[in-house]
Structures are given as structure tokens and as C-alpha cells.
Scaffold this motif. Structure first.
Motif, short mmCIF file in Angstrom:
data_model
loop_
_atom_site.label_atom_id
_atom_site.label_comp_id
_atom_site.label_asym_id
_atom_site.label_seq_id
_atom_site.Cartn_x
_atom_site.Cartn_y
_atom_site.Cartn_z
N ASP A 164 5.29 5.68 -0.97
CA ASP A 164 5.47 5.31 0.45
C ASP A 164 4.36 4.38 0.94
OD1 ASP A 164 7.72 6.84 0.48
OD2 ASP A 164 6.77 8.60 1.39
N VAL A 165 3.14 4.62 0.48
CA VAL A 165 2.00 3.79 0.92
C VAL A 165 2.17 2.37 0.39
CG1 VAL A 165 -0.50 3.45 0.76
CG2 VAL A 165 0.44 5.76 1.08
N GLU A 166 2.57 2.24 -0.87
CA GLU A 166 2.76 0.92 -1.46
C GLU A 166 3.89 0.16 -0.78
OE1 GLU A 166 1.32 1.58 -6.09
OE2 GLU A 166 3.28 2.35 -5.45
N VAL A 167 4.96 0.86 -0.45
CA VAL A 167 6.08 0.22 0.25
C VAL A 167 5.62 -0.29 1.62
CG1 VAL A 167 8.32 0.63 1.35
CG2 VAL A 167 7.88 1.52 -0.94
N ALA A 168 4.82 0.51 2.31
CA ALA A 168 4.30 0.09 3.62
C ALA A 168 3.43 -1.16 3.49
CB ALA A 168 3.50 1.23 4.26
N LYS A 169 2.61 -1.22 2.45
CA LYS A 169 1.76 -2.39 2.21
C LYS A 169 2.60 -3.62 1.93
CE LYS A 169 -2.37 -0.05 0.38
NZ LYS A 169 -3.23 0.11 -0.83
N LEU A 170 3.68 -3.43 1.18
CA LEU A 170 4.56 -4.56 0.87
C LEU A 170 5.20 -5.11 2.15
CD1 LEU A 170 6.26 -3.11 -2.34
CD2 LEU A 170 4.85 -5.18 -2.25
N TYR A 171 5.68 -4.21 3.02
CA TYR A 171 6.28 -4.66 4.27
C TYR A 171 5.27 -5.40 5.13
CZ TYR A 171 10.81 -2.34 3.79
OH TYR A 171 12.08 -1.99 3.39
N ASP A 172 4.03 -4.90 5.18
CA ASP A 172 2.99 -5.54 6.00
C ASP A 172 2.61 -6.92 5.47
OD1 ASP A 172 2.92 -3.37 7.68
OD2 ASP A 172 1.19 -2.42 6.70
N SER A 173 2.85 -7.15 4.18
CA SER A 173 2.43 -8.41 3.56
C SER A 173 3.47 -9.51 3.65
CB SER A 173 2.07 -8.18 2.08
OG SER A 173 0.99 -7.27 1.98
N CYS A 174 4.65 -9.20 4.15
CA CYS A 174 5.72 -10.21 4.26
C CYS A 174 5.32 -11.30 5.25
CB CYS A 174 7.03 -9.56 4.70
SG CYS A 174 7.78 -8.49 3.46
#
Length: 341
Positions: A164-174
């Protein structure tokens, strides 16, 4: 030095570093006794000449590949078959209609010596087996020589999904609507690389929130979208239209050409998709990013909330065993079930 002497010395030379002196002497005695009963001829020089069977071998391979194409195999799969078969007939001057088990064994020994891993060896074994089984079905030969060759034991590697943390980081990096639309689509549908690039606008039903996927082996299935994914897909299409880009595909590349008075773009390549998602993961500080990892993540999450047959359909798996393999991903679920004890 005749062929028999050369063979004798080559065997002793190769085994000298593996055996003790007493064992070498025993091996020499065994070879001397056994080789008396055989005539040995080297055909190394003949390998430089065109094989007398080469024309028929090539014709058989082309017929086989044509059948696979008719069956709906992808060009990538057909090219893989061709590469393996060409490698096999190049290595051995053999008639494909008279291949024995020992020749197959020697092929895999040489492949292993060249550094092929167990997965690669098993893939080659499967391709050769499919080809020789086709020869049996077409009544060119009576038996498949590959059947006696057992699969190599493979190391089972855990397919790690994004947490979940990695997914959140990916969304923030878009940084663009295209990145965000791709990320949402991959995590929402679990589509393969090629499937994403092949989606046409006519395949997308924004009202019903679903996409018709043209999968492997000419199989079709429907995948479903959530509201967030629909929103960013529409935003990406609006941004694309403002740039004057027109394409029949859902995702297109940035290169455009003038056609009938407007700029038209081709579909996005799988290499471009991998590059976009790799850069996204790099900016997010997430390691080991591959597009297939999003598919792992989707399947793992679905297995937590749905039955096997449903997940199998959504993933486009022909065999439920393939889907079951993804169930080993979720340690969190295993820990929760164990806590019930």
C-alpha cells in the motif's frame, strides 16, 4: 591419430580434473575395453557443409510455424519457436524426422554449459516437445523423443506485489494524466503489457465502465474500471485532443503524422510503456519496477476478495493453476489466517 584415439584422449582430458589417479586409471581400462567393440568416426568437418536434410528441415519448421499461426499464436510466440528450432538444427547436423533421445540430451547439456538457467532450459524443452508432438500428430514420426527428457527443477521465486505504501508513492509521483491513467488502468485491471497497447477506443465502454481485451491466443475477456480510472482516462484523452493528437488506440505515442488533414498517432509500443512505468517507479523511489508487477498486485488483491474462477477470468488465464500461483504472494493474508488459531 585416428578418431577413436582422439575420443579416448578427449574423455580422459576432460575427466582428469574431476577424478583421482586411481579413478583415471580405472576409467582408461573401461574405455579401452568398451571402445574395442565400436567404430568411431568424427563428423566435425561435415558440419561446415550444408546438411543434406537442411531443405526438408526448413520446410517442416515453416509448416509447423504456419500451423501455430493458424491456431492463433502471437508473433512473439512464433518467433520464439523459430529461434529454438533454428538453434537446434544449427547445432546438430540431423534429420528432424530421425532425431533420437541422445541428440536431445546433448542439446540440453550444451545449452546448460552455455549458461542457460533452469527456466530457459524448460522453455526450450517445451518448444521442442511441441514441435516433435506436431510431427507425431501429422504422422511424420511415431514417437516424440523429447518426452523422455524430464523437466529441470526450477527455483520457485516469490512474485512480490506492491504494498500500500509503494502504491501511494507511485500515485504521488505521477506528473501527467497519461502516467496516472496508465497506473490506474494497470492496478485496476491487471492487463498485460501487450494488452494495454492493443486497446482501441472502440473497445472502451465508458458508460458500463468496462474494456474488451483482446488477449493471448485470440481470447477475449472484459475487464472492469472504477470511477477514478474512468476520470483519468477521460482527462488523458482530453489532453491528447488539445495537443492535436488523434488515434484509434486508447494510448498512443507522441510521434504524429499528417493524414487526411489531421495529425494521427500510432499505438503506444510495449517498450514505451515499460519506460514510462520504470521512470515513474524511479521517481517514486520504488525498486524492481516491471509492468508485470502491477499485474501481480492486481491478482493478489483480487484473490483476497473474490473466488478463483472470477480472478482466473479477469487475469485471462487458461489454466487455474497459473492463477493459484499468485496466491503465494499474500503473506499478510496468511498471517491473518494464522492468527485465528
Amino acid at each position: 591419430m585416428d578418431a577413436k584415439d582422439r575420443l579416448f584422449k578427449n574423455i580422459i582430458l576432460k575427466m582428469s580434473n574431476k577424478l583421482e589417479d586411481d579413478e583415471i586409471r580405472y576409467l582408461k581400462n573401461v574405455l579401452i575395453c568398451e571402445m574395442e567393440n565400436y567404430n568411431v568416426e568424427f563428423i566435425e568437418e561435415q558440419k561446415q557443409l550444408p546438411s543434406v536434410y537442411s531443405e526438408r528441415n526448413i520446410k517442416l519448421i515453416n509448416m509447423f510455424l504456419s500451423c501455430k499461426k493458424i491456431e492463433g499464436k502471437s508473433q512473439k510466440t512464433i518467433d520464439s519457436y523459430l529461434q529454438t528450432l533454428k538453434n537446434f538444427i544449427t547445432m546438430f547436423d540431423v534429420d528432424l524426422l530421425n532425431v533420437n533421445v541422445n541428440t536431445i540430451r546433448m542439446y540440453f547439456i550444451k545449452m546448460e554449459e552455455r549458461g542457460n538457467c533452469s527456466v530457459s532450459l524448460n522453455n526450450k524443452r517445451k518448444k521442442l516437445s511441441v514441435f516433435f508432438e506436431w510431427l507425431v500428430e501429422e504422422e511424420y514420426i511415431q514417437k516424440n523423443p523429447v518426452k523422455k527428457i524430464k523437466r529441470v527443477k526450477e527455483e520457485i521465486k516469490v512474485k512480490k506485489p506492491y504494498n500500500d505504501v509503494e502504491v501511494a508513492k507511485l500515485y504521488d509521483s505521477c506528473k501527467s494524466t497519461k502516467q496516472r491513467a496508465l497506473l490506474d488502468l494497470l492496478l485496476t485491471t491487471g492487463c498485460r503489457n501487450e494488452e494495454v497497447c492493443e486497446i482501441k477506443l472502440e473497445d472502451v465502454d465508458f458508460t458500463q465502465k468496462q474494456i474488451l481485451i483482446h488477449g493471448k491466443g485470440l481470447k477475449q475477456r472484459e475487464v472492469f474500471l472504477n470511477d477514478t480510472c474512468i476520470y483519468y482516462l477521460e482527462q488523458y484523452l482530453l489532453d491528447r485532443e488539445m495537443k492535436g493528437l488523434h488515434s484509434k488506440y486508447l494510448f498512443c505515442n507522441e510521434k504524429r503524422r499528417l493524414e487526411c488533414g489531421r495529425f494521427v498517432a500510432d499505438k503506444m509500443k510495449t517498450a514505451s510503456l515499460r519506460r514510462i512505468m520504470k521512470n515513474l517507479a524511479k521517481n517514486a523511489g520504488v525498486d524492481s519496477s516491471t509492468v508485470h508487477r502491477y499485474r501481480n498486485t492486481f491478482c493478489c488483491n483480487m484473490l483476497n476478495h473474490s473466488d478463483l474462477l472470477t480472478v482466473q477470468y479477469l487475469m485471462g488465464h487458461s489454466n487455474p493453476k497459473t492463477t493459484v500461483g499468485y496466491s503465494t504472494l499474500n503473506k499478510q493474508k496468511a498471517r491473518f489466517e494464522h492468527s485465528k488459531l
